[in-house]
Design a protein around this motif. Structure first.
Motif, PDB file in Angstrom:
ATOM      1  N   GLU A  53       0.803  -1.135   0.038  1.00 49.55           N
ATOM      2  CA  GLU A  53      -0.057   0.125   0.004  1.00 49.55           C
ATOM      3  C   GLU A  53       0.808   1.101   0.067  1.00 49.55           C
ATOM      4  O   GLU A  53       2.017   1.180   0.340  1.00 49.55           O
ATOM      5  CB  GLU A  53      -0.802  -0.028   1.213  1.00 49.55           C
ATOM      6  N   PHE A  55       0.998   5.742   0.996  1.00 47.37           N
ATOM      7  CA  PHE A  55       0.456   6.333   1.716  1.00 47.37           C
ATOM      8  C   PHE A  55      -0.215   7.664   0.780  1.00 47.37           C
ATOM      9  O   PHE A  55       0.773   8.111  -0.027  1.00 47.37           O
ATOM     10  CB  PHE A  55       1.557   6.983   2.916  1.00 47.37           C
ATOM     11  N   THR A  56      -1.378   8.119   1.263  1.00 45.67           N
ATOM     12  CA  THR A  56      -1.907   9.071   0.780  1.00 45.67           C
ATOM     13  C   THR A  56      -2.518  10.203   1.829  1.00 45.67           C
ATOM     14  O   THR A  56      -2.517   9.977   2.862  1.00 45.67           O
ATOM     15  CB  THR A  56      -2.929   8.752  -0.162  1.00 45.67           C
ATOM     16  N   ARG A  58      -5.255  10.777   2.228  1.00 42.51           N
ATOM     17  CA  ARG A  58      -6.599  10.300   2.744  1.00 42.51           C
ATOM     18  C   ARG A  58      -6.320   8.913   3.217  1.00 42.51           C
ATOM     19  O   ARG A  58      -5.376   8.599   4.151  1.00 42.51           O
ATOM     20  CB  ARG A  58      -7.771  10.303   1.572  1.00 42.51           C
ATOM     21  N   GLU A  59      -7.085   7.815   2.692  1.00 41.75           N
ATOM     22  CA  GLU A  59      -6.679   6.569   3.037  1.00 41.75           C
ATOM     23  C   GLU A  59      -5.751   5.942   2.211  1.00 41.75           C
ATOM     24  O   GLU A  59      -5.516   6.450   1.171  1.00 41.75           O
ATOM     25  CB  GLU A  59      -7.907   5.772   2.936  1.00 41.75           C
ATOM     26  N   ASN A  60      -4.849   5.109   2.736  1.00 45.03           N
ATOM     27  CA  ASN A  60      -3.795   4.269   1.947  1.00 45.03           C
ATOM     28  C   ASN A  60      -4.670   3.649   0.888  1.00 45.03           C
ATOM     29  O   ASN A  60      -5.647   3.243   0.764  1.00 45.03           O
ATOM     30  CB  ASN A  60      -3.173   3.324   2.834  1.00 45.03           C
ATOM     31  N   VAL A  61      -3.625   3.595  -0.332  1.00 44.84           N
ATOM     32  CA  VAL A  61      -4.193   2.894  -1.601  1.00 44.84           C
ATOM     33  C   VAL A  61      -3.140   1.697  -1.817  1.00 44.84           C
ATOM     34  O   VAL A  61      -2.079   1.776  -1.438  1.00 44.84           O
ATOM     35  CB  VAL A  61      -4.220   3.821  -2.449  1.00 44.84           C
ATOM     36  N   GLU A 132     -13.821  -3.480   1.084  1.00 41.02           N
ATOM     37  CA  GLU A 132     -14.429  -2.399   1.326  1.00 41.02           C
ATOM     38  C   GLU A 132     -15.475  -2.233  -0.005  1.00 41.02           C
ATOM     39  O   GLU A 132     -16.512  -1.848   0.099  1.00 41.02           O
ATOM     40  CB  GLU A 132     -13.604  -1.296   1.412  1.00 41.02           C
TER      41      GLU A 132
END
Length: 139
Positions: A53, A55-56, A58-61, A132
């Motif tokens: 993953e 880091f962004t 927002r949420e990790n992608v 999700e």
């Protein structure tokens, strides 16, 4: 070649395809020079590209999402040795990346891996939907 079979191995540069797994390691094939060898899990750590993953803000992608953004971008891949060019590239291609937590060495690695994936005509897709997405589809 399936994206789900690709791994990164600590201590070894480049990407590898898992040919067979054993209890104490795996038989892998390098995407760079096509050599096949046994790599011990006692000496090296294996990271499936599907499990990495990024880091962004927002949420990790998943790394595949960044690769798809790179693939769909009109921007040419920068020279991975030029840290400033790599960071500038990602600011255009994936502006949501958290540049305080994603190191320049990681961005360089993503550029290098993308060029290897393109050279080997690997289709970038996850083997199954993340939980999700499945939950959102059920509502």
């Amino acid at each position: 070649m399936e994206y789900s079979k690709l791994i990164s191995i600590s201590g070894l540069g480049g990407l590898f395809e898992v040919m067979a797994s054993k209890t104490d390691g795996a038989i892998v094939r390098s995407l760079d020079d096509k050599t096949t060898k046994f790599v011990s899990s006692r000496v090296h750590q294996f990271s499936h590209l599907e499990s990495i993953e990024v880091f962004t803000v927002r949420e990790n992608v998943n790394l595949s999402e960044v690769f798809l953004a790179m693939k769909n971008s009109k921007e040419p891949l920068p020279d991975e040795k030029n840290a400033a060019a790599v960071k500038s590239y990602f600011k255009k291609v994936y502006p949501d990346m958290d540049y305080d937590r994603v190191y320049p060495s990681d961005m360089k690695k993503m550029v290098k891996w993308m060029s290897v994936l393109q050279a080997n005509n690997v289709e970038i897709k996850l083997s199954e939907l993340p939980e999700e997405d499945e939950e959102q589809g059920a509502e």
